[in-house]
Scaffold this motif. Structure first.
Motif, PDB file in Angstrom:
ATOM      1  N   PHE A  32     -65.285  23.938 -78.776  1.00  0.00           N
ATOM      2  CA  PHE A  32     -64.880  23.065 -77.667  1.00  0.00           C
ATOM      3  C   PHE A  32     -65.384  21.643 -77.865  1.00  0.00           C
ATOM      4  O   PHE A  32     -64.733  20.681 -77.473  1.00  0.00           O
ATOM      5  CB  PHE A  32     -65.422  23.622 -76.337  1.00  0.00           C
ATOM      6  CG  PHE A  32     -64.677  24.846 -75.877  1.00  0.00           C
ATOM      7  CD1 PHE A  32     -63.396  24.729 -75.340  1.00  0.00           C
ATOM      8  CD2 PHE A  32     -65.254  26.091 -75.982  1.00  0.00           C
ATOM      9  CE1 PHE A  32     -62.726  25.857 -74.927  1.00  0.00           C
ATOM     10  CE2 PHE A  32     -64.568  27.216 -75.560  1.00  0.00           C
ATOM     11  CZ  PHE A  32     -63.294  27.109 -75.027  1.00  0.00           C
ATOM     12  N   SER A  33     -66.537  21.535 -78.522  1.00  0.00           N
ATOM     13  CA  SER A  33     -67.062  20.188 -78.756  1.00  0.00           C
ATOM     14  C   SER A  33     -66.123  19.392 -79.665  1.00  0.00           C
ATOM     15  O   SER A  33     -65.909  18.187 -79.481  1.00  0.00           O
ATOM     16  CB  SER A  33     -68.455  20.273 -79.387  1.00  0.00           C
ATOM     17  OG  SER A  33     -68.387  21.008 -80.603  1.00  0.00           O
ATOM     18  N   TYR A  34     -65.535  20.110 -80.661  1.00  0.00           N
ATOM     19  CA  TYR A  34     -64.591  19.432 -81.566  1.00  0.00           C
ATOM     20  C   TYR A  34     -63.318  19.042 -80.835  1.00  0.00           C
ATOM     21  O   TYR A  34     -62.755  17.968 -81.058  1.00  0.00           O
ATOM     22  CB  TYR A  34     -64.291  20.348 -82.749  1.00  0.00           C
ATOM     23  CG  TYR A  34     -63.475  19.679 -83.834  1.00  0.00           C
ATOM     24  CD1 TYR A  34     -64.100  18.870 -84.773  1.00  0.00           C
ATOM     25  CD2 TYR A  34     -62.100  19.858 -83.905  1.00  0.00           C
ATOM     26  CE1 TYR A  34     -63.353  18.244 -85.764  1.00  0.00           C
ATOM     27  CE2 TYR A  34     -61.348  19.243 -84.879  1.00  0.00           C
ATOM     28  CZ  TYR A  34     -61.977  18.438 -85.821  1.00  0.00           C
ATOM     29  OH  TYR A  34     -61.241  17.815 -86.802  1.00  0.00           O
ATOM     30  N   LEU A  35     -62.869  19.920 -79.890  1.00  0.00           N
ATOM     31  CA  LEU A  35     -61.655  19.619 -79.124  1.00  0.00           C
ATOM     32  C   LEU A  35     -61.901  18.442 -78.176  1.00  0.00           C
ATOM     33  O   LEU A  35     -60.975  17.662 -77.879  1.00  0.00           O
ATOM     34  CB  LEU A  35     -61.215  20.854 -78.329  1.00  0.00           C
ATOM     35  CG  LEU A  35     -60.708  22.034 -79.178  1.00  0.00           C
ATOM     36  CD1 LEU A  35     -60.390  23.225 -78.277  1.00  0.00           C
ATOM     37  CD2 LEU A  35     -59.461  21.625 -79.958  1.00  0.00           C
ATOM     38  N   GLU A  36     -63.169  18.306 -77.675  1.00  0.00           N
ATOM     39  CA  GLU A  36     -63.472  17.169 -76.807  1.00  0.00           C
ATOM     40  C   GLU A  36     -63.370  15.862 -77.580  1.00  0.00           C
ATOM     41  O   GLU A  36     -62.930  14.839 -77.068  1.00  0.00           O
ATOM     42  CB  GLU A  36     -64.895  17.331 -76.222  1.00  0.00           C
ATOM     43  CG  GLU A  36     -65.012  18.406 -75.157  1.00  0.00           C
ATOM     44  CD  GLU A  36     -64.288  18.029 -73.881  1.00  0.00           C
ATOM     45  OE1 GLU A  36     -64.085  16.823 -73.642  1.00  0.00           O
ATOM     46  OE2 GLU A  36     -63.893  18.944 -73.136  1.00  0.00           O
ATOM     47  N   GLU A  37     -63.802  15.896 -78.855  1.00  0.00           N
ATOM     48  CA  GLU A  37     -63.734  14.684 -79.652  1.00  0.00           C
ATOM     49  C   GLU A  37     -62.296  14.366 -80.096  1.00  0.00           C
ATOM     50  O   GLU A  37     -61.979  13.207 -80.372  1.00  0.00           O
ATOM     51  CB  GLU A  37     -64.630  14.838 -80.891  1.00  0.00           C
ATOM     52  CG  GLU A  37     -66.109  14.977 -80.561  1.00  0.00           C
ATOM     53  CD  GLU A  37     -66.933  15.250 -81.802  1.00  0.00           C
ATOM     54  OE1 GLU A  37     -66.324  15.283 -82.910  1.00  0.00           O
ATOM     55  OE2 GLU A  37     -68.158  15.430 -81.677  1.00  0.00           O
ATOM     56  N   HIS A  38     -61.434  15.398 -80.196  1.00  0.00           N
ATOM     57  CA  HIS A  38     -60.028  15.219 -80.626  1.00  0.00           C
ATOM     58  C   HIS A  38     -59.111  15.760 -79.541  1.00  0.00           C
ATOM     59  O   HIS A  38     -58.624  16.903 -79.630  1.00  0.00           O
ATOM     60  CB  HIS A  38     -59.750  15.920 -81.964  1.00  0.00           C
ATOM     61  CG  HIS A  38     -60.605  15.422 -83.090  1.00  0.00           C
ATOM     62  ND1 HIS A  38     -61.895  15.889 -83.335  1.00  0.00           N
ATOM     63  CD2 HIS A  38     -60.362  14.476 -84.051  1.00  0.00           C
ATOM     64  CE1 HIS A  38     -62.412  15.268 -84.382  1.00  0.00           C
ATOM     65  NE2 HIS A  38     -61.502  14.398 -84.838  1.00  0.00           N
ATOM     66  N   PRO A  39     -58.903  14.997 -78.468  1.00  0.00           N
ATOM     67  CA  PRO A  39     -58.075  15.523 -77.356  1.00  0.00           C
ATOM     68  C   PRO A  39     -56.628  15.810 -77.757  1.00  0.00           C
ATOM     69  O   PRO A  39     -55.952  16.597 -77.109  1.00  0.00           O
ATOM     70  CB  PRO A  39     -58.154  14.394 -76.323  1.00  0.00           C
ATOM     71  CG  PRO A  39     -58.510  13.171 -77.106  1.00  0.00           C
ATOM     72  CD  PRO A  39     -59.370  13.643 -78.246  1.00  0.00           C
ATOM     73  N   GLU A  40     -56.105  15.185 -78.890  1.00  0.00           N
ATOM     74  CA  GLU A  40     -54.702  15.445 -79.289  1.00  0.00           C
ATOM     75  C   GLU A  40     -54.517  16.868 -79.789  1.00  0.00           C
ATOM     76  O   GLU A  40     -53.387  17.362 -79.874  1.00  0.00           O
ATOM     77  CB  GLU A  40     -54.278  14.453 -80.382  1.00  0.00           C
ATOM     78  CG  GLU A  40     -54.901  14.655 -81.747  1.00  0.00           C
ATOM     79  CD  GLU A  40     -56.284  13.999 -81.858  1.00  0.00           C
ATOM     80  OE1 GLU A  40     -56.871  14.029 -82.941  1.00  0.00           O
ATOM     81  OE2 GLU A  40     -56.741  13.465 -80.822  1.00  0.00           O
ATOM     82  N   LEU A  41     -55.634  17.581 -80.135  1.00  0.00           N
ATOM     83  CA  LEU A  41     -55.530  18.960 -80.621  1.00  0.00           C
ATOM     84  C   LEU A  41     -55.681  19.973 -79.495  1.00  0.00           C
ATOM     85  O   LEU A  41     -55.511  21.167 -79.724  1.00  0.00           O
ATOM     86  CB  LEU A  41     -56.606  19.236 -81.687  1.00  0.00           C
ATOM     87  CG  LEU A  41     -56.647  18.296 -82.898  1.00  0.00           C
ATOM     88  CD1 LEU A  41     -57.817  18.687 -83.798  1.00  0.00           C
ATOM     89  CD2 LEU A  41     -55.338  18.361 -83.654  1.00  0.00           C
ATOM     90  N   ARG A  42     -55.980  19.467 -78.294  1.00  0.00           N
ATOM     91  CA  ARG A  42     -56.336  20.371 -77.209  1.00  0.00           C
ATOM     92  C   ARG A  42     -55.141  21.199 -76.739  1.00  0.00           C
ATOM     93  O   ARG A  42     -55.289  22.350 -76.361  1.00  0.00           O
ATOM     94  CB  ARG A  42     -56.904  19.551 -76.045  1.00  0.00           C
ATOM     95  CG  ARG A  42     -57.592  20.375 -74.975  1.00  0.00           C
ATOM     96  CD  ARG A  42     -58.111  19.473 -73.880  1.00  0.00           C
ATOM     97  NE  ARG A  42     -58.986  18.419 -74.427  1.00  0.00           N
ATOM     98  CZ  ARG A  42     -59.406  17.365 -73.730  1.00  0.00           C
ATOM     99  NH1 ARG A  42     -59.007  17.198 -72.475  1.00  0.00           N
ATOM    100  NH2 ARG A  42     -60.198  16.465 -74.295  1.00  0.00           N
ATOM    101  N   HIS A  43     -53.932  20.608 -76.767  1.00  0.00           N
ATOM    102  CA  HIS A  43     -52.769  21.301 -76.200  1.00  0.00           C
ATOM    103  C   HIS A  43     -51.874  21.940 -77.255  1.00  0.00           C
ATOM    104  O   HIS A  43     -50.760  22.364 -76.932  1.00  0.00           O
ATOM    105  CB  HIS A  43     -51.935  20.315 -75.374  1.00  0.00           C
ATOM    106  CG  HIS A  43     -52.718  19.651 -74.276  1.00  0.00           C
ATOM    107  ND1 HIS A  43     -53.198  20.332 -73.175  1.00  0.00           N
ATOM    108  CD2 HIS A  43     -53.148  18.354 -74.128  1.00  0.00           C
ATOM    109  CE1 HIS A  43     -53.838  19.507 -72.383  1.00  0.00           C
ATOM    110  NE2 HIS A  43     -53.838  18.283 -72.951  1.00  0.00           N
ATOM    111  N   ILE A  44     -52.283  21.980 -78.529  1.00  0.00           N
ATOM    112  CA  ILE A  44     -51.494  22.661 -79.566  1.00  0.00           C
ATOM    113  C   ILE A  44     -51.565  24.158 -79.323  1.00  0.00           C
ATOM    114  O   ILE A  44     -52.644  24.713 -79.075  1.00  0.00           O
ATOM    115  CB  ILE A  44     -52.016  22.299 -80.967  1.00  0.00           C
ATOM    116  CG1 ILE A  44     -51.817  20.801 -81.239  1.00  0.00           C
ATOM    117  CG2 ILE A  44     -51.317  23.125 -82.051  1.00  0.00           C
ATOM    118  CD1 ILE A  44     -52.370  20.346 -82.562  1.00  0.00           C
ATOM    119  N   GLY A  45     -50.425  24.827 -79.410  1.00  0.00           N
ATOM    120  CA  GLY A  45     -50.353  26.242 -79.040  1.00  0.00           C
ATOM    121  C   GLY A  45     -51.291  27.116 -79.835  1.00  0.00           C
ATOM    122  O   GLY A  45     -51.955  28.000 -79.285  1.00  0.00           O
ATOM    123  N   SER A  46     -51.388  26.919 -81.132  1.00  0.00           N
ATOM    124  CA  SER A  46     -52.235  27.788 -81.962  1.00  0.00           C
ATOM    125  C   SER A  46     -53.711  27.564 -81.691  1.00  0.00           C
ATOM    126  O   SER A  46     -54.537  28.403 -82.059  1.00  0.00           O
ATOM    127  CB  SER A  46     -51.935  27.546 -83.449  1.00  0.00           C
ATOM    128  OG  SER A  46     -52.158  26.180 -83.780  1.00  0.00           O
TER     129      SER A  46
END
Length: 903
Positions: A32-46
């Motif tokens: 989750f920490s990585y997703l916080e730094e890269h919000p464009e990856l947060r909503h990718i389905g996989s």
């Protein structure tokens, strides 16, 4: 060696298809920490679910270019695994695939924010490129495991960066062996063999193995070490998009895409479609240029400065040879312009009518008009003929040269030429035949030639009928069924009219046309058969308009039925493996059977071979089956005059060449008779009823081979003395018989020399009891001969001995008859050459070999460049050389030994 069967891809008219089965593998979820730094990856389905919805697209590529549009799978919602199990059919067939074809397979994920290589809201989940042909050029088939490259589209290039099948890497020394991975790979290969049927199936045992392999694969995929490696790879791919810095090739992820390709019964090997070579020239020759042969391609030469030709050859290093295949096929623009200037009305208008040549020009014109039909006029000679065209209208031999001098594609010049034709004096038949050949396609010119033929009676027309039927190929007749065949053809109208008014002409005309309709060879296309079919229909339509035309039509149809009956028994006898005696009995039984309607023919039927003879029934007991390979049948018929008429019917052989030679011999006999030179020629009649069957007249005679076997000393003379004894005659023989033998020998020696008849041996030299000598079997003409060093003229020792030897008075008479016949036929050389020119497209074997040289080969034998005295001396040398030569004797002996061995 066991037989190996395979198919070629260019014959596989089946669309390319592939089944997308499922996606294997897993990767650790992103923290989750990585997703916080890269919000464009947060909503990718996989990134939200390990079983998110994906779809797959497949596209065929070759040569680094796409060949089809992409085809994609239908929407499917996944819960426990990503499994599509769907067949996709691509819009291309295997027959059109290049050898370097490959499938670019891309898995697509969804993201509302997009990203690299995004298409709308779809971003690449991963891609893989699967070649359709393996390294052995065989089509891949069955299940395939494809390595997936995360976050990459399948590129499909020839040097693809997303290969589905990785090359096997050698293990480094000292590195630990991955036993589990090797075992899984070994099991995969065995599963594929089992799927392709190479391993016997045992259902209960197969199920146990499959379940054990699935458990082992799941344990391997979920092992801590593997998950740690997957997590590390995922982090690298997310930061650097999976690109290896060493060689620019992305590393494959832990995902594997299982697909299935169609399975075939046999291996499919790549084979490209063989396209026809492009034409050397775009020039489409017309009828007048049908005999024009384009120049062959030259040998390849390097350009200037690269192995250039030496100056010793007469060419400098700066000279470049340009290949022009249309030389002599197209008009030279400079010459065309010169011709138009010379022939323009402004410079040669009304004054041309009053132009008269001086003595020098008159000699030149006489020289030009004396040329043979095969001679090609130079541009200067053509211009000279045109200039004095009005003066030449009084010279009947100049018309064909004038026709060759006209540019019939020029409307103005063609119009002037047609006007002059009406003023020309009557021409001879040989010139009229030349105008009907393939070199002239102007309708008015051909109509002028037909008008000359109208003055010929039926007997004369019958001598040229075979060639006139061939000349119909050069008429403007449409093969389409909605056009009348005779609408635009003056020759077709003329022949149909004359054939409908004369049964003899109509009989031969009908069978000549029927043979052309039956010719299905590559040289005679369907249009040609359609044209002759229309001519036959128009002939029948014209025939029924005549007073007795309906009866004549029935007679021709009865002839066809009669031929079919003979063809049936002849074909059966040829194919059977029985003895000659058994074959003969079968034919006799067939002919005597009343069901075949041959014992009694009522009303009498005119014989197609000779319409002047009407047959009333067959004589079965006189039937003979010959021993040759085709087993021709001799059948004897009773006629209305009470005499018997034996014929030979043969199936499986094309008799058109023999028919042509017999027709030319008959014509030459007529020409010699007009010169008051009766050489007692007796050409037997022959008629081809199809391209593989025909009739020939049977003449009671013996071959020289049989005569020499029966009589020892001077066999031919002994044979004639036995049949025509006369104690007061020369050499104990009737004088009329010896005269007939000497004259017929002279006639046939000269004629077979002119026609270049080959394969002459004692078996095809025949002698009738009354002294008539003649040749048979004309399978080789125009100088062709299967035996080496064959003589130009067949003059055997047996023939000369029968005349009393080379120093006898009768041999001197023989030579004198030869010289007279040769001189008489040389005077009519134009007619004979024109007849051969009309047969260039008749599908005659020895003419078809070199159609443009057929008439030239006959012309060589005439030696028209020599004076009459020189030509006779040349013929005498040929006769003397042949008489004293040893080779002909050796050939006859060898032939006798071969025939004895076969017997």
């Amino acid at each position: 060696m066991e037989p190996f069967s395979f198919a070629t891809s260019n014959q596989l008219e089946y669309p390319v298809s592939i089944r997308i089965i499922n996606l294997e593998g897993a990767e650790a979820p992103l923290p989750f920490s990585y997703l916080e730094e890269h919000p464009e990856l947060r909503h990718i389905g996989s990134n939200q679910s390990p079983h998110s919805d994906l779809y797959v697209t497949v596209q065929v590529w070759a040569g680094s270019k796409p060949l089809t549009v992409p085809v994609q799978t239908a929407y499917k919602s996944f819960r426990t695994e990503r499994r599509w199990n769907e067949w996709l059919t691509l819009p291309i067939t295997y027959s059109t695939l290049p050898q370097n074809s490959r499938l670019a397979i891309t898995l697509w994920d969804l993201s509302p924010t997009g990203g690299p290589d995004a298409q709308g809201h779809a971003i690449p989940f991963g891609g893989t490129t699967l070649p359709l042909f393996d390294k052995d050029n065989q089509l891949n088939k069955g299940r395939q495991k494809c390595h997936v490259y995360r976050h990459r589209r399948a590129d499909g290039n020839d040097d693809t960066k997303t290969p589905a099948i990785l090359p096997k890497k050698r293990a480094k020394k000292g590195a630990p062996e991955d036993v589990e991975a090797d075992e899984l790979e070994r099991m995969e290969k065995l599963f594929k063999k089992h799927e392709m049927g190479e391993i016997p199936r045992v259902d209960w045992l197969d199920q146990l193995v499959f379940r054990g392999f699935e458990r082992r694969g799941l344990q391997s995929a979920t092992s801590p070490a593997l998950r740690a490696a997957q997590l590390q790879r995922t982090a690298q791919s997310s930061s650097s998009k999976g690109v290896n810095d060493t060689n620019g090739v992305p590393e494959p992820s832990s995902f594997l895409l299982n697909v299935e390709l169609p399975k075939f019964d046999f291996p499919v090997v790549f084979a490209d479609h063989e396209y026809v070579p492009p034409p050397v020239s775009s020039l489409q020759p017309s009828i007048t240029q049908s005999n024009v042969i384009l120049k062959p391609p030259p040998e390849v030469q390097f350009g200037p400065g690269i192995n250039a030709m030496d100056d010793d050859d007469g060419y400098g290093g700066r000279l470049i040879r340009v290949y022009d295949p249309e030389v002599a096929a197209r008009d030279n623009p400079a010459e065309s312009k010169h011709r138009r200037l010379v022939r323009s009305q402004h410079r040669n208008g009304i004054l041309d009518k009053d132009l008269k040549p001086n003595s020098k020009v008159r000699d030149e014109l006489n020289q030009i008009t004396s040329y043979s039909p095969t001679h090609t006029l130079s541009p200067e000679e053509k211009d000279l003929i045109w200039k004095f065209r009005h003066h030449l209208t009084r010279n009947k031999k100049a018309l064909t040269k004038f026709a060759k001098s006209v540019n019939w594609q020029d409307q103005s010049e063609s119009r002037q030429a047609v006007q002059i034709l009406g003023k020309w004096t009557d021409i001879d038949v040989d010139d009229a035949l030349e105008l009907l050949g393939p070199s002239f396609d102007n309708a008015a010119l051909r109509a002028f030639a037909v008008e000359r033929l109208r003055k010929a009676d039926d007997n004369e027309l019958l001598l040229y009928l075979l060639q006139l039927v061939q000349a119909l190929k050069y008429e403007h007749i449409s093969p389409q069924s909605n056009h009348e065949a005779t609408q635009d053809s003056s020759l077709a109208r003329f022949l149909i009219s004359r054939a409908a008014n004369s049964f003899t002409l109509g009989n031969y005309f009908w069978w000549y046309v029927m043979v052309e309709c039956d010719d299905k060879s590559q040289d005679q296309g369907p249009d040609n058969r359609a044209i002759y079919g229309k001519i036959a229909y128009d002939f029948m339509a014209e025939l029924v308009k005549q007073p007795d035309g309906v009866a004549t039509r029935k007679t021709l149809l009865r002839q066809g039925e009669w031929i079919c009956i003979l063809s049936k028994i002849s074909g059966e006898i040829k194919e059977s493996n029985e003895s000659i005696a058994r074959r003969t009995e079968r034919v006799k039984h067939f002919l005597a059977d009343p069901k075949n309607e041959l014992v009694t023919i009522d009303p009498p039927l005119p014989l197609p071979l000779d319409p002047s003879v009407e047959i009333t029934g067959v004589v079965p007991e006189e039937t003979v089956v010959f021993k040759s390979s085709l087993h021709p049948i001799k059948v004897t018929f009773k006629t209305t005059t009470g005499r018997k008429y034996p014929i030979i019917f043969k199936t499986g052989d094309d008799l058109r060449q023999d028919q042509l030679v017999i027709q030319i011999i008959t014509l030459m006999d007529d020409l010699l008779q007009k010169e008051n030179l009766d050489l007692k020629l007796s050409p037997y009649k022959i008629l081809a009823t199809s391209t593989s069957a025909g009739l020939s007249q049977f003449v009671h005679s013996m071959s020289f081979q049989a005569i020499t076997s029966k009589y020892r000393n001077n066999p031919a003379l002994a044979y004639l003395k036995q049949n025509n004894p006369d104690s007061h005659g020369p050499m104990g023989l009737r004088k009329e018989t010896l005269d007939t033998f000497v004259k017929s020998c002279a006639g046939y020696c000269v004629i077979t020399y002119i026609l270049g008849v080959g394969d002459r041996h004692l078996d095809n030299l025949l002698l009738a009891p009354d002294g008539h000598f003649f040749h048979a079997d004309f399978g080789y003409i125009l100088g062709r001969d299967p035996k080496p060093f064959a003589p130009a003229m067949k003059l055997s020792k047996e023939m000369v001995d029968c005349m009393g030897g080379s120093n006898s008075e009768y041999y001197r008479q023989f030579k004198q008859y030869c010289f007279l016949a040769y001189s008489a036929l040389r005077k009519n050389s134009n007619l004979i050459l024109n007849l051969f020119s009309l047969m260039v497209d008749a599908n005659i074997p020895d003419i078809k070999l070199e159609p443009d040289k057929a008439a030239l080969k006959v012309k060589e034998r005439f030696h028209l460049e020599l004076s009459e005295e020189e030509a006779i001396r040349h013929l005498e040398r040929i006769m003397d050389d042949n008489l004293n030569a040893l080779v002909p004797v050796v050939i006859d002996k060898l032939h006798e030994l071969v025939q004895a061995f076969r017997a």
